[in-house]
Design an enzyme around this catalytic site. Structure first.
Site, PDB file in Angstrom:
ATOM      1  N   ILE A 135      34.919  -4.563  27.010  1.00 26.54           N
ATOM      2  CA  ILE A 135      34.094  -3.360  27.151  1.00 26.54           C
ATOM      3  C   ILE A 135      32.611  -3.753  27.161  1.00 26.54           C
ATOM      4  O   ILE A 135      31.774  -3.000  27.629  1.00 26.54           O
ATOM      5  CB  ILE A 135      34.347  -2.305  26.036  1.00 26.54           C
ATOM      6  CG1 ILE A 135      34.044  -2.872  24.641  1.00 26.54           C
ATOM      7  CG2 ILE A 135      35.738  -1.727  26.116  1.00 26.54           C
ATOM      8  CD1 ILE A 135      33.917  -1.796  23.567  1.00 26.54           C
ATOM      9  N   ASP A 136      32.285  -4.953  26.647  1.00 23.82           N
ATOM     10  CA  ASP A 136      30.883  -5.340  26.497  1.00 23.82           C
ATOM     11  C   ASP A 136      30.202  -5.688  27.828  1.00 23.82           C
ATOM     12  O   ASP A 136      28.972  -5.721  27.902  1.00 23.82           O
ATOM     13  CB  ASP A 136      30.746  -6.556  25.572  1.00 23.82           C
ATOM     14  CG  ASP A 136      31.368  -6.333  24.203  1.00 23.82           C
ATOM     15  OD1 ASP A 136      31.573  -5.163  23.841  1.00 23.82           O
ATOM     16  OD2 ASP A 136      31.636  -7.323  23.503  1.00 23.82           O
ATOM     17  N   MET A 178      28.811  -0.344  20.149  1.00 24.20           N
ATOM     18  CA  MET A 178      29.374  -1.709  20.178  1.00 24.20           C
ATOM     19  C   MET A 178      28.725  -2.576  21.259  1.00 24.20           C
ATOM     20  O   MET A 178      27.910  -2.079  22.039  1.00 24.20           O
ATOM     21  CB  MET A 178      30.876  -1.639  20.435  1.00 24.20           C
ATOM     22  CG  MET A 178      31.716  -1.451  19.200  1.00 24.20           C
ATOM     23  SD  MET A 178      33.461  -1.672  19.623  1.00 24.20           S
ATOM     24  CE  MET A 178      34.186  -1.712  17.996  1.00 24.20           C
ATOM     25  N   ARG A 299      20.330  10.642   9.997  1.00 25.96           N
ATOM     26  CA  ARG A 299      21.730  10.275   9.744  1.00 25.96           C
ATOM     27  C   ARG A 299      22.148   9.150  10.679  1.00 25.96           C
ATOM     28  O   ARG A 299      21.642   9.055  11.805  1.00 25.96           O
ATOM     29  CB  ARG A 299      22.662  11.472  10.019  1.00 25.96           C
ATOM     30  CG  ARG A 299      22.451  12.664   9.124  1.00 25.96           C
ATOM     31  CD  ARG A 299      23.041  12.419   7.734  1.00 25.96           C
ATOM     32  NE  ARG A 299      23.051  13.637   6.952  1.00 25.96           N
ATOM     33  CZ  ARG A 299      22.046  14.064   6.195  1.00 25.96           C
ATOM     34  NH1 ARG A 299      20.923  13.360   6.130  1.00 25.96           N
ATOM     35  NH2 ARG A 299      22.144  15.180   5.505  1.00 25.96           N
ATOM     36  N   ARG A 308      36.670   2.069  22.327  1.00 30.48           N
ATOM     37  CA  ARG A 308      37.725   1.340  23.044  1.00 30.48           C
ATOM     38  C   ARG A 308      39.007   2.177  23.115  1.00 30.48           C
ATOM     39  O   ARG A 308      40.031   1.705  23.587  1.00 30.48           O
ATOM     40  CB  ARG A 308      38.066   0.035  22.318  1.00 30.48           C
ATOM     41  CG  ARG A 308      36.908  -0.890  22.091  1.00 30.48           C
ATOM     42  CD  ARG A 308      37.353  -2.331  22.001  1.00 30.48           C
ATOM     43  NE  ARG A 308      38.386  -2.565  21.023  1.00 30.48           N
ATOM     44  CZ  ARG A 308      38.286  -3.420  19.998  1.00 30.48           C
ATOM     45  NH1 ARG A 308      37.174  -4.096  19.816  1.00 30.48           N
ATOM     46  NH2 ARG A 308      39.284  -3.622  19.189  1.00 30.48           N
TER      47      ARG A 308
HETATM   48  O1  F6P Z   1      34.027  -7.526  22.241  1.00 28.69           O
HETATM   49  C1  F6P Z   1      34.500  -6.228  22.202  1.00 28.69           C
HETATM   50  C2  F6P Z   1      34.163  -5.561  20.909  1.00 28.69           C
HETATM   51  O2  F6P Z   1      34.611  -4.240  20.971  1.00 28.69           O
HETATM   52  C3  F6P Z   1      32.687  -5.641  20.515  1.00 28.69           C
HETATM   53  O3  F6P Z   1      31.914  -4.691  21.179  1.00 28.69           O
HETATM   54  C4  F6P Z   1      32.792  -5.435  19.021  1.00 28.69           C
HETATM   55  O4  F6P Z   1      31.712  -6.016  18.337  1.00 28.69           O
HETATM   56  C5  F6P Z   1      34.040  -6.161  18.666  1.00 28.69           C
HETATM   57  O5  F6P Z   1      34.842  -6.185  19.827  1.00 28.69           O
HETATM   58  C6  F6P Z   1      34.822  -5.518  17.539  1.00 28.69           C
HETATM   59  O6  F6P Z   1      35.878  -6.331  17.236  1.00 28.69           O
HETATM   60  P1  F6P Z   1      37.083  -5.931  16.293  1.00 28.69           P
HETATM   61  O7  F6P Z   1      38.001  -5.025  17.061  1.00 28.69           O
HETATM   62  O8  F6P Z   1      37.723  -7.225  15.978  1.00 28.69           O
HETATM   63  O9  F6P Z   1      36.513  -5.197  15.111  1.00 28.69           O
END
Ligand code: F6P
Length: 384
Positions: A135-136, A178, A299, A308
């Site tokens: 997703i990044d 994220m 906040r 995701r």
């Molecule tokens: O790399 C994808 C991602 O969703 C990042 O944006 C986020 O920092 C990380 O994975 C989170 O990872 P996890 O699901 O292991 O908490």
């Protein structure tokens, strides 16, 4: 020249992502047509090492491309963790192909998962191809990864929706998005929703200039609520960290724990909460709000895994299917050591070693200018 392939293994590694099942379905469609059997390897590289497999019969998975998550499960297991010789380990792992009964492997993952695939190809001559996922959107070899636009839409919707509660309470919301150390998700969702301040890792921020001054100018220009979109990996400039921050120091950032691939776990820092804490300590900011008859209230909201979640959007379903189809064709043509990629609107092939490099938002990206204009022109144009 094609080579004889009868059975292909497929694995999904790293964080899950809308569109993983779409890729899977694209592979399965082409494989079925070519008379090739598909085997699902469960939980990424963990299942590869531990022989965790399931049969993938396309007749049992109608319209799999519409389903979120991955039916193969996923993990962040790094087979190279703690090993002395990566080359030796890669050669050992390549021998697993026989044990698993597969002639080729399609790996679907981010830079970490695909980096392992590249080592298997380089040192073990493994018959492996890759599909870029995250997703990044921070993989260099492709213009977009599938999953990115679904996540942007989810974040953008939430940023939009938060404006009604922000408006009702005349509040400041700091929304954490994220993306690890890349700012694509925050930049695109922030611009899309018209966030008032957008903080990304690629342009370290100055608390005083980029947040406090902007909030003061906005409240003076008549704005009653404010939405700040911040990447989980947004960092303050060192100068600002030393000068302005009371609740964290450079050591706090340096001491962050790492995942099995050595990436700092940026979400553990809680940048949105840190910003809220810092703003709450600023009497000058509160006074500026008071002058405009507003009680300063702030906040934080962490979007986290909601970004995701759910089904892939249409773009990601189609991109996933196209990637899956193209990956299966690479296998059929014996073009191993490569990954599929989106260039413009065409699906192309790039070597895994090139494709897996990381990508960030660069200064010449027009979204940088758009963001800066979006933030500045709104309050400037209304200044009393
Ligand atoms: O790399 C994808 C991602 O969703 C990042 O944006 C986020 O920092 C990380 O994975 C989170 O990872 P996890 O699901 O292991 O908490």
């Amino acid at each position: 020249m094609g080579i004889q392939i009868k059975k292909v293994g497929i694995l999904t590694g790293g964080g899950d992502c809308p569109g993983l099942n779409s890729v899977l379905y694209g592979i399965m469609l082409k494989a079925y047509d070519a008379g090739i059997e598909c085997v699902g390897i469960l939980k990424g590289w963990k299942g590869f090492m531990e022989n965790l497999t399931i049969p993938l019969d396309i007749a049992e998975h109608d319209d799999l491309h519409t389903v979120g998550g991955t039916i193969l499960y996923t993990s962040r297991t790094n087979p190279f963790k703690g090993v002395e010789s990566k080359e030796e380990k890669a050669r050992q792992l390549t021998k697993k192909f026989d044990e698993l009964g597969i002639d080729a492997l399609i790996t679907i993952g981010g830079d970490d998962t695909l980096g392992v695939a590249d080592s298997l190809y380089k040192f073990g001559n493994a018959k492996v191809v890759g599909v870029p996922k995250t997703i990044d959107n921070d993989i260099a070899g492709t213009h977009y990864t599938f999953g990115f636009w679904s996540a942007v839409q989810l974040a953008s919707n939430t940023l939009d929706n938060l404006t009604t509660t922000a408006h009702s309470h005349q509040r400041v919301f700091v929304v954490e998005v994220m993306g690890r150390d890349a700012g694509f998700l925050t930049m695109y969702s922030g611009i899309s929703a018209g966030a008032d301040i957008i903080l990304i890792p690629e342009t370290p921020f100055d608390l005083e200039k980029d947040i406090i001054d902007v909030l003061k100018k906005r409240v003076d220009a008549g704005y009653k609520y404010h939405i700040i979109a911040t990447s989980e990996g947004a960092y303050p400039k060192l100068e600002s960290l030393n000068r302005d921050f009371k609740t964290i120091s450079k050591e706090t950032i340096d001491k962050l724990p790492k995942d099995t691939y050595g990436n700092p776990l940026l979400a553990k820092l809680g940048m949105s909460r840190i910003i809220v804490d810092e703003l709450n300590l600023r009497d000058d900011l509160k006074e500026e709000f008071q002058k405009n008859d507003i009680d300063f209230e702030c906040r934080s909201v962490v979007l986290g895994h909601t970004m995701r979640a759910g089904t892939p959007n249409s773009f990601d379903r189609i991109l996933g299917l196209r990637f899956g189809l193209a990956a299966m064709k690479l296998v059929l043509n014996g073009e191993f050591g490569n990954m599929v990629s989106l260039q413009g609107n065409k699906i192309k092939t790039v070597p895994l070693s090139e494709g897996v490099k990381k990508k960030y938002i660069t200064p010449e990206n027009d979204k940088m200018e758009l963001r800066d204009l979006l933030v500045k022109i709104r309050y400037l144009s209304k200044q009393k």
